[in-house]
Design a protein around this motif. Structure first.
Motif, PDB file in Angstrom:
ATOM      1  N   GLU A  41       0.847  -1.193   0.000  1.00 50.89           N
ATOM      2  CA  GLU A  41       0.000   0.000   0.000  1.00 50.89           C
ATOM      3  C   GLU A  41       0.878   1.236   0.000  1.00 50.89           C
ATOM      4  O   GLU A  41       1.955   1.242   0.575  1.00 50.89           O
ATOM      5  CB  GLU A  41      -0.910   0.012   1.223  1.00 50.89           C
ATOM      6  CG  GLU A  41      -1.934  -1.102   1.216  1.00 50.89           C
ATOM      7  CD  GLU A  41      -2.939  -0.931   2.329  1.00 50.89           C
ATOM      8  OE1 GLU A  41      -3.402   0.208   2.544  1.00 50.89           O
ATOM      9  OE2 GLU A  41      -3.242  -1.933   2.981  1.00 50.89           O
ATOM     10  N   THR A  42       0.388   2.277  -0.661  1.00 46.56           N
ATOM     11  CA  THR A  42       1.100   3.550  -0.697  1.00 46.56           C
ATOM     12  C   THR A  42       0.231   4.609  -0.041  1.00 46.56           C
ATOM     13  O   THR A  42      -0.962   4.695  -0.301  1.00 46.56           O
ATOM     14  CB  THR A  42       1.410   3.941  -2.154  1.00 46.56           C
ATOM     15  OG1 THR A  42       2.184   2.897  -2.763  1.00 46.56           O
ATOM     16  CG2 THR A  42       2.199   5.233  -2.219  1.00 46.56           C
ATOM     17  N   PHE A  43       0.859   5.417   0.826  1.00 41.80           N
ATOM     18  CA  PHE A  43       0.113   6.459   1.526  1.00 41.80           C
ATOM     19  C   PHE A  43       1.051   7.613   1.844  1.00 41.80           C
ATOM     20  O   PHE A  43       2.268   7.504   1.700  1.00 41.80           O
ATOM     21  CB  PHE A  43      -0.531   5.910   2.804  1.00 41.80           C
ATOM     22  CG  PHE A  43       0.454   5.259   3.740  1.00 41.80           C
ATOM     23  CD1 PHE A  43       1.032   5.980   4.770  1.00 41.80           C
ATOM     24  CD2 PHE A  43       0.803   3.917   3.592  1.00 41.80           C
ATOM     25  CE1 PHE A  43       1.942   5.386   5.631  1.00 41.80           C
ATOM     26  CE2 PHE A  43       1.716   3.318   4.450  1.00 41.80           C
ATOM     27  CZ  PHE A  43       2.288   4.058   5.469  1.00 41.80           C
ATOM     28  N   TRP A  44       0.482   8.752   2.260  1.00 43.05           N
ATOM     29  CA  TRP A  44       1.257   9.923   2.648  1.00 43.05           C
ATOM     30  C   TRP A  44       1.469   9.889   4.155  1.00 43.05           C
ATOM     31  O   TRP A  44       0.554   9.624   4.909  1.00 43.05           O
ATOM     32  CB  TRP A  44       0.530  11.210   2.264  1.00 43.05           C
ATOM     33  CG  TRP A  44       0.533  11.440   0.796  1.00 43.05           C
ATOM     34  CD1 TRP A  44      -0.448  11.104  -0.078  1.00 43.05           C
ATOM     35  CD2 TRP A  44       1.571  12.027   0.026  1.00 43.05           C
ATOM     36  NE1 TRP A  44      -0.079  11.449  -1.347  1.00 43.05           N
ATOM     37  CE2 TRP A  44       1.159  12.025  -1.316  1.00 43.05           C
ATOM     38  CE3 TRP A  44       2.823  12.563   0.330  1.00 43.05           C
ATOM     39  CZ2 TRP A  44       1.943  12.533  -2.342  1.00 43.05           C
ATOM     40  CZ3 TRP A  44       3.604  13.067  -0.699  1.00 43.05           C
ATOM     41  CH2 TRP A  44       3.162  13.050  -2.009  1.00 43.05           C
ATOM     42  N   ALA A  45       2.707  10.182   4.563  1.00 45.74           N
ATOM     43  CA  ALA A  45       3.037  10.226   5.990  1.00 45.74           C
ATOM     44  C   ALA A  45       3.811  11.509   6.289  1.00 45.74           C
ATOM     45  O   ALA A  45       4.569  11.996   5.443  1.00 45.74           O
ATOM     46  CB  ALA A  45       3.879   9.018   6.374  1.00 45.74           C
ATOM     47  N   THR A  46       3.627  12.042   7.470  1.00 46.31           N
ATOM     48  CA  THR A  46       4.408  13.198   7.908  1.00 46.31           C
ATOM     49  C   THR A  46       5.824  12.716   8.179  1.00 46.31           C
ATOM     50  O   THR A  46       6.035  11.794   8.964  1.00 46.31           O
ATOM     51  CB  THR A  46       3.806  13.797   9.191  1.00 46.31           C
ATOM     52  OG1 THR A  46       2.464  14.188   8.929  1.00 46.31           O
ATOM     53  CG2 THR A  46       4.604  15.001   9.655  1.00 46.31           C
ATOM     54  N   THR A  47       6.802  13.323   7.511  1.00 44.88           N
ATOM     55  CA  THR A  47       8.183  12.898   7.690  1.00 44.88           C
ATOM     56  C   THR A  47       9.023  13.940   8.421  1.00 44.88           C
ATOM     57  O   THR A  47      10.109  13.636   8.893  1.00 44.88           O
ATOM     58  CB  THR A  47       8.835  12.564   6.334  1.00 44.88           C
ATOM     59  OG1 THR A  47       8.576  13.619   5.410  1.00 44.88           O
ATOM     60  CG2 THR A  47       8.263  11.272   5.782  1.00 44.88           C
ATOM     61  N   ARG A  48       8.531  15.178   8.500  1.00 39.43           N
ATOM     62  CA  ARG A  48       9.271  16.203   9.236  1.00 39.43           C
ATOM     63  C   ARG A  48       8.317  17.331   9.622  1.00 39.43           C
ATOM     64  O   ARG A  48       7.508  17.757   8.812  1.00 39.43           O
ATOM     65  CB  ARG A  48      10.394  16.761   8.368  1.00 39.43           C
ATOM     66  CG  ARG A  48      11.353  17.636   9.109  1.00 39.43           C
ATOM     67  CD  ARG A  48      12.505  18.079   8.214  1.00 39.43           C
ATOM     68  NE  ARG A  48      13.067  16.984   7.453  1.00 39.43           N
ATOM     69  CZ  ARG A  48      14.228  16.394   7.708  1.00 39.43           C
ATOM     70  NH1 ARG A  48      14.947  16.788   8.724  1.00 39.43           N
ATOM     71  NH2 ARG A  48      14.685  15.425   6.941  1.00 39.43           N
ATOM     72  N   THR A  49       8.439  17.794  10.854  1.00 39.19           N
ATOM     73  CA  THR A  49       7.679  18.951  11.330  1.00 39.19           C
ATOM     74  C   THR A  49       8.673  19.880  12.010  1.00 39.19           C
ATOM     75  O   THR A  49       9.453  19.445  12.855  1.00 39.19           O
ATOM     76  CB  THR A  49       6.583  18.530  12.334  1.00 39.19           C
ATOM     77  OG1 THR A  49       5.696  17.610  11.684  1.00 39.19           O
ATOM     78  CG2 THR A  49       5.779  19.734  12.806  1.00 39.19           C
ATOM     79  N   SER A  50       8.639  21.140  11.642  1.00 42.04           N
ATOM     80  CA  SER A  50       9.625  22.081  12.176  1.00 42.04           C
ATOM     81  C   SER A  50       9.164  22.709  13.483  1.00 42.04           C
ATOM     82  O   SER A  50       8.009  22.582  13.889  1.00 42.04           O
ATOM     83  CB  SER A  50       9.883  23.197  11.160  1.00 42.04           C
ATOM     84  OG  SER A  50       8.798  24.123  11.151  1.00 42.04           O
ATOM     85  N   GLU A  51      10.078  23.445  14.073  1.00 46.02           N
ATOM     86  CA  GLU A  51       9.740  24.325  15.178  1.00 46.02           C
ATOM     87  C   GLU A  51       9.032  25.544  14.592  1.00 46.02           C
ATOM     88  O   GLU A  51       8.910  25.669  13.374  1.00 46.02           O
ATOM     89  CB  GLU A  51      11.015  24.758  15.898  1.00 46.02           C
ATOM     90  CG  GLU A  51      11.969  25.544  14.981  1.00 46.02           C
ATOM     91  CD  GLU A  51      13.295  25.841  15.628  1.00 46.02           C
ATOM     92  OE1 GLU A  51      13.366  26.846  16.367  1.00 46.02           O
ATOM     93  OE2 GLU A  51      14.234  25.085  15.388  1.00 46.02           O
ATOM     94  N   GLU A  52       8.600  26.476  15.422  1.00 44.17           N
ATOM     95  CA  GLU A  52       7.965  27.699  14.935  1.00 44.17           C
ATOM     96  C   GLU A  52       9.016  28.785  14.739  1.00 44.17           C
ATOM     97  O   GLU A  52       9.991  28.864  15.483  1.00 44.17           O
ATOM     98  CB  GLU A  52       6.899  28.181  15.916  1.00 44.17           C
ATOM     99  CG  GLU A  52       5.702  27.269  15.955  1.00 44.17           C
ATOM    100  CD  GLU A  52       4.554  27.850  16.769  1.00 44.17           C
ATOM    101  OE1 GLU A  52       4.752  28.817  17.528  1.00 44.17           O
ATOM    102  OE2 GLU A  52       3.442  27.318  16.625  1.00 44.17           O
ATOM    103  N   PHE A  53       8.794  29.609  13.712  1.00 45.93           N
ATOM    104  CA  PHE A  53       9.696  30.709  13.369  1.00 45.93           C
ATOM    105  C   PHE A  53       8.901  32.009  13.346  1.00 45.93           C
ATOM    106  O   PHE A  53       7.717  32.011  13.015  1.00 45.93           O
ATOM    107  CB  PHE A  53      10.334  30.472  11.993  1.00 45.93           C
ATOM    108  CG  PHE A  53      11.100  29.186  11.906  1.00 45.93           C
ATOM    109  CD1 PHE A  53      12.427  29.127  12.306  1.00 45.93           C
ATOM    110  CD2 PHE A  53      10.503  28.021  11.436  1.00 45.93           C
ATOM    111  CE1 PHE A  53      13.141  27.941  12.228  1.00 45.93           C
ATOM    112  CE2 PHE A  53      11.203  26.836  11.357  1.00 45.93           C
ATOM    113  CZ  PHE A  53      12.526  26.791  11.763  1.00 45.93           C
ATOM    114  N   GLY A  54       9.572  33.118  13.625  1.00 47.06           N
ATOM    115  CA  GLY A  54       8.898  34.404  13.653  1.00 47.06           C
ATOM    116  C   GLY A  54       8.615  34.996  12.286  1.00 47.06           C
ATOM    117  O   GLY A  54       7.749  35.851  12.147  1.00 47.06           O
TER     118      GLY A  54
END
Length: 82
Positions: A41-54
């Protein structure tokens, strides 16, 4: 975590990665999604989430440093379809 409003979206040339930059409460962060294949099966996954920037530009620069495919996508104007 409250989700922000998407302000940019970029896709890799091979179509297997998408970057979404969100704005929330005067801060910006990005999330990379990648196409993953598992057990046929092929699906989309979150691979990176950043910190918050101003600043949006700071978030974009951080994404460029972390995602090798992004430089080419931006240079070619390869924004993903909404």
């Amino acid at each position: 975590m409250r989700v922000g409003r998407q302000v940019e979206r970029w896709q890799s040339r091979d179509g297997k990665h998408v970057l979404r930059i969100f704005g929330r409460d005067e801060h910006f962060y990005f999330v990379e999604f990648s196409e993953v294949a598992d057990k046929g099966e092929t699906f989309w996954a979150t691979t990176r989430t950043s910190e918050e920037f101003g600043l949006l530009e700071t978030a974009r620069k951080a994404a460029l440093l972390q995602l090798p495919w992004l430089k080419e996508a931006i240079a070619s104007g390869r924004k993903a379809l909404e």
